[in-house]
Scaffold this motif. Structure first.
Motif, mmCIF file in Angstrom:
data_model
loop_
_atom_site.group_PDB
_atom_site.id
_atom_site.type_symbol
_atom_site.label_atom_id
_atom_site.label_comp_id
_atom_site.label_asym_id
_atom_site.label_seq_id
_atom_site.Cartn_x
_atom_site.Cartn_y
_atom_site.Cartn_z
ATOM 1 N N GLY A 41 0.793 -1.229 0.000
ATOM 2 C CA GLY A 41 0.000 0.000 0.000
ATOM 3 C C GLY A 41 0.818 1.267 0.000
ATOM 4 N N THR A 42 2.115 1.150 0.284
ATOM 5 C CA THR A 42 2.968 2.340 0.302
ATOM 6 C C THR A 42 3.821 2.462 -0.964
ATOM 7 O OG1 THR A 42 4.687 1.130 1.504
ATOM 8 C CG2 THR A 42 3.066 2.303 2.817
ATOM 9 N N GLY A 43 3.624 1.556 -1.934
ATOM 10 C CA GLY A 43 4.366 1.615 -3.192
ATOM 11 C C GLY A 43 3.622 2.391 -4.260
ATOM 12 N N PHE A 44 4.112 2.306 -5.483
ATOM 13 C CA PHE A 44 3.515 3.033 -6.613
ATOM 14 C C PHE A 44 2.057 2.631 -6.812
ATOM 15 C CE2 PHE A 44 2.916 2.910 -11.393
ATOM 16 C CZ PHE A 44 2.654 4.252 -11.538
ATOM 17 N N PHE A 45 1.794 1.328 -6.963
ATOM 18 C CA PHE A 45 0.416 0.867 -7.122
ATOM 19 C C PHE A 45 -0.399 1.233 -5.889
ATOM 20 C CE2 PHE A 45 0.577 -2.784 -10.404
ATOM 21 C CZ PHE A 45 1.495 -2.103 -11.174
ATOM 22 N N GLY A 46 0.189 0.978 -4.714
ATOM 23 C CA GLY A 46 -0.537 1.168 -3.473
ATOM 24 C C GLY A 46 -0.976 2.593 -3.249
ATOM 25 N N LYS A 47 -0.117 3.552 -3.556
ATOM 26 C CA LYS A 47 -0.490 4.956 -3.357
ATOM 27 C C LYS A 47 -1.691 5.327 -4.220
ATOM 28 C CE LYS A 47 4.095 6.719 -2.014
ATOM 29 N NZ LYS A 47 5.062 5.721 -2.504
ATOM 30 N N TRP A 48 -1.716 4.841 -5.456
ATOM 31 C CA TRP A 48 -2.854 5.120 -6.319
ATOM 32 C C TRP A 48 -4.119 4.430 -5.815
ATOM 33 C CZ3 TRP A 48 -4.049 8.286 -10.288
ATOM 34 C CH2 TRP A 48 -3.007 9.078 -10.791
ATOM 35 N N LEU A 49 -4.002 3.189 -5.380
ATOM 36 C CA LEU A 49 -5.171 2.508 -4.828
ATOM 37 C C LEU A 49 -5.673 3.208 -3.571
ATOM 38 C CD1 LEU A 49 -4.076 -1.215 -5.306
ATOM 39 C CD2 LEU A 49 -5.899 -0.015 -6.540
ATOM 40 N N MET A 50 -4.749 3.589 -2.701
ATOM 41 C CA MET A 50 -5.136 4.230 -1.446
ATOM 42 C C MET A 50 -5.809 5.578 -1.690
ATOM 43 S SD MET A 50 -4.410 2.319 1.159
ATOM 44 C CE MET A 50 -4.346 3.513 2.490
ATOM 45 N N GLU A 51 -5.193 6.412 -2.508
ATOM 46 C CA GLU A 51 -5.733 7.766 -2.660
ATOM 47 C C GLU A 51 -7.064 7.764 -3.399
ATOM 48 O OE1 GLU A 51 -4.218 12.311 -3.545
ATOM 49 O OE2 GLU A 51 -2.789 10.655 -3.415
ATOM 50 N N THR A 52 -7.212 6.894 -4.410
ATOM 51 C CA THR A 52 -8.491 6.840 -5.126
ATOM 52 C C THR A 52 -9.585 6.244 -4.239
ATOM 53 O OG1 THR A 52 -7.772 4.745 -6.155
ATOM 54 C CG2 THR A 52 -7.487 6.778 -7.433
ATOM 55 N N LEU A 53 -9.227 5.271 -3.402
ATOM 56 C CA LEU A 53 -10.213 4.718 -2.475
ATOM 57 C C LEU A 53 -10.641 5.758 -1.439
ATOM 58 C CD1 LEU A 53 -11.860 2.427 -1.251
ATOM 59 C CD2 LEU A 53 -9.824 1.750 0.037
ATOM 60 N N LEU A 54 -9.675 6.471 -0.887
ATOM 61 C CA LEU A 54 -10.006 7.494 0.112
ATOM 62 C C LEU A 54 -10.878 8.595 -0.500
ATOM 63 C CD1 LEU A 54 -6.565 7.764 1.948
ATOM 64 C CD2 LEU A 54 -8.678 6.771 2.847
ATOM 65 N N TYR A 55 -10.626 8.905 -1.754
ATOM 66 C CA TYR A 55 -11.434 9.910 -2.446
ATOM 67 C C TYR A 55 -12.878 9.423 -2.593
ATOM 68 C CZ TYR A 55 -12.699 13.380 -6.010
ATOM 69 O OH TYR A 55 -13.295 14.401 -6.716
ATOM 70 N N ALA A 56 -13.038 8.162 -3.039
ATOM 71 C CA ALA A 56 -14.386 7.607 -3.176
ATOM 72 C C ALA A 56 -15.053 7.459 -1.814
ATOM 73 C CB ALA A 56 -14.323 6.253 -3.884
ATOM 74 N N ASN A 57 -14.282 7.073 -0.817
ATOM 75 C CA ASN A 57 -14.813 6.914 0.540
ATOM 76 C C ASN A 57 -15.416 8.222 1.052
ATOM 77 O OD1 ASN A 57 -15.016 4.914 2.702
ATOM 78 N ND2 ASN A 57 -13.700 6.293 3.880
ATOM 79 N N LYS A 58 -14.717 9.311 0.778
ATOM 80 C CA LYS A 58 -15.196 10.626 1.221
ATOM 81 C C LYS A 58 -16.396 11.089 0.394
ATOM 82 C CE LYS A 58 -13.581 15.341 2.118
ATOM 83 N NZ LYS A 58 -12.410 16.249 2.091
ATOM 84 N N ARG A 59 -16.316 10.924 -0.919
ATOM 85 C CA ARG A 59 -17.400 11.392 -1.784
ATOM 86 C C ARG A 59 -18.713 10.664 -1.506
ATOM 87 N NH1 ARG A 59 -16.239 13.658 -6.908
ATOM 88 N NH2 ARG A 59 -18.476 13.352 -7.266
ATOM 89 N N LEU A 60 -18.623 9.356 -1.234
ATOM 90 C CA LEU A 60 -19.822 8.528 -1.099
ATOM 91 C C LEU A 60 -20.132 8.137 0.341
ATOM 92 C CD1 LEU A 60 -19.176 6.142 -4.133
ATOM 93 C CD2 LEU A 60 -20.690 8.137 -4.066
ATOM 94 N N ASP A 61 -19.263 8.589 1.275
ATOM 95 C CA ASP A 61 -19.441 8.221 2.687
ATOM 96 C C ASP A 61 -19.579 6.702 2.819
ATOM 97 O OD1 ASP A 61 -19.637 8.639 5.401
ATOM 98 O OD2 ASP A 61 -21.815 8.956 5.353
ATOM 99 N N LEU A 62 -18.593 5.988 2.284
ATOM 100 C CA LEU A 62 -18.657 4.529 2.217
ATOM 101 C C LEU A 62 -18.424 3.839 3.553
ATOM 102 C CD1 LEU A 62 -16.683 3.845 -1.110
ATOM 103 C CD2 LEU A 62 -19.163 3.715 -0.753
ATOM 104 N N ASP A 63 -17.811 4.544 4.494
ATOM 105 C CA ASP A 63 -17.457 3.923 5.780
ATOM 106 C C ASP A 63 -16.611 2.670 5.560
ATOM 107 O OD1 ASP A 63 -17.388 3.672 8.579
ATOM 108 O OD2 ASP A 63 -19.107 2.312 8.573
ATOM 109 N N CYS A 64 -15.660 2.779 4.620
ATOM 110 C CA CYS A 64 -14.749 1.680 4.299
ATOM 111 C C CYS A 64 -13.444 1.894 5.068
ATOM 112 C CB CYS A 64 -14.480 1.655 2.802
ATOM 113 S SG CYS A 64 -13.363 0.365 2.263
#
Length: 349
Positions: A41-64
């Motif tokens: 999660g702290t590598g190249f792939f991971g940073k993109w997965l983390m930041e896009t997930l956090l963005y969706a989590n905030k936009r949709l209030d996913l509680d993920c």
């Protein structure tokens, strides 16, 4: 601060975050109220997965909620605090081969944690692939995983045949077992087998992403990635020097598209299915260097140190992504030129 190090505290471009959010679309709902365990999660792939997930989590209030395996969580928190909000993200400190399992159920597991750069030997690299994957699969079994995504590599195919323009998932070639440089490819082949075996034995779905070459924010500019090295030199207004003959072919997928592909494979891909992940435009290394110079430093040039051998066909490392497009509706939405431009702008910013 050198461009290769200028990534701390930088968020991804808003346009890229929106691009991923919109393309993954209703699939985000699959993660509502869920827990995800991520290695790498702290590598190249991971940073993109983390930041896009956090963005969706905030936009949709996913509680993920996400748990990330890291060898140095404190370093990551300090350098990328926006990817580690305590209420949403927690960490397990440890090595992928020996980490202590966190408590609780994790329906989603993403295994992206193989370090191809800092391993001391070919044997260490191979064992990291195999033993690390086994450890993560053991965790997935005990944590009640229902969907497991393994980040694999096009290296599992071995050398691409000269008469094959692009490698399909059905190709059964393999790396040379007598060449220690095959450690990564052989390790990923074993990792794929393990994932399928565990999924079959313990009844959770397994999706495999065979990844090729990529470009975008967070790509290391000081490692063994040609496109990263070229971008680094162009940012410094230097001549691009190609040590070889410049004839090998590669294709590159932009990292925002990469995130879309990985989330889609995890959330919608069929069980026991392998998908190639990569660009669909093949370019030579020399042409790649020239395109970067044209965009970033037109007053500079590309220098190829070795003449091409006309009697040999160029080496290719290019995926056939027909299956990903037809089965999952994926595409290479960002062109190579735009990918290069966006990466340059992010590092310059």
């Amino acid at each position: 601060m050198p461009p290769a190090q200028a990534t701390a505290y930088k968020i991804l471009p808003q346009d890229d975050l929106e691009h991923v959010f919109n393309k993954v679309s209703l699939l985000w709902e699959s993660l509502r109220g869920q827990k995800i365990f991520v290695t790498g999660g702290t590598g190249f792939f991971g940073k993109w997965l983390m930041e896009t997930l956090l963005y969706a989590n905030k936009r949709l209030d996913l509680d993920c909620h996400v748990t990330v395996l890291s060898r140095n969580p404190q370093h990551f928190r300090e350098h990328f605090p926006h990817l580690a909000p305590p209420a949403i993200v927690d960490f397990v400190e440890g090595d992928v081969r020996s980490f202590v399992f966190p408590q609780g159920q994790y329906p989603f597991v993403i295994h992206a944690g193989t370090d191809v750069v800092s391993q001391d030997s070919a044997l260490d690299l191979f064992l990291s692939c195999v033993e690390g994957t086994k450890r993560v699969l053991e965790f997935a079994r005990q944590a009640g995983c229902s969907r497991f995504l393994l980040i694999s590599s096009g290296a599992v195919y071995g050398r691409q045949p000269d008469d094959m323009p692009a490698i399909p998932e059905t190709y059964t070639g393999a790396p040379d077992t007598l060449d220690t440089r095959s450690a990564y490819g052989e390790g990923k082949r074993c990792a794929e087998w393990l994932a399928h075996a565990y999924g079959t034995e313990y009844q959770f779905t397994v999706k495999i992403a065979r990844c090729f070459a990529f470009v975008g924010p967070h790509l290391a500019l000081d490692k063994h990635f040609a496109i990263g090295n070229f971008i680094r030199d162009a940012l410094a207004n230097k001549e691009i020097i190609i040590q070889g003959d410049g004839t090998p072919y590669r294709s590159y997928l932009y990292s925002a598209d990469l995130a879309i592909w990985l989330w889609t494979i995890l959330l919608r891909g069929s069980d026991r299915t392998v998908f190639n992940v990569g660009g669909d435009e093949a370019v030579t290394i020399a042409d790649l260097g020239q395109r970067i110079i044209n965009i970033a430093a037109p007053n500079r040039s590309v220098k190829v140190l070795r003449p091409a051998c006309l009697s040999q066909k160029p080496v290719r490392y290019v995926p056939d992504v027909t299956l990903s497009k037809s089965d999952l509706g994926l595409d290479c939405w960002v062109s190579l030129e735009d990918s290069i431009y966006r990466t340059l702008q992010w590092y310059r910013g």
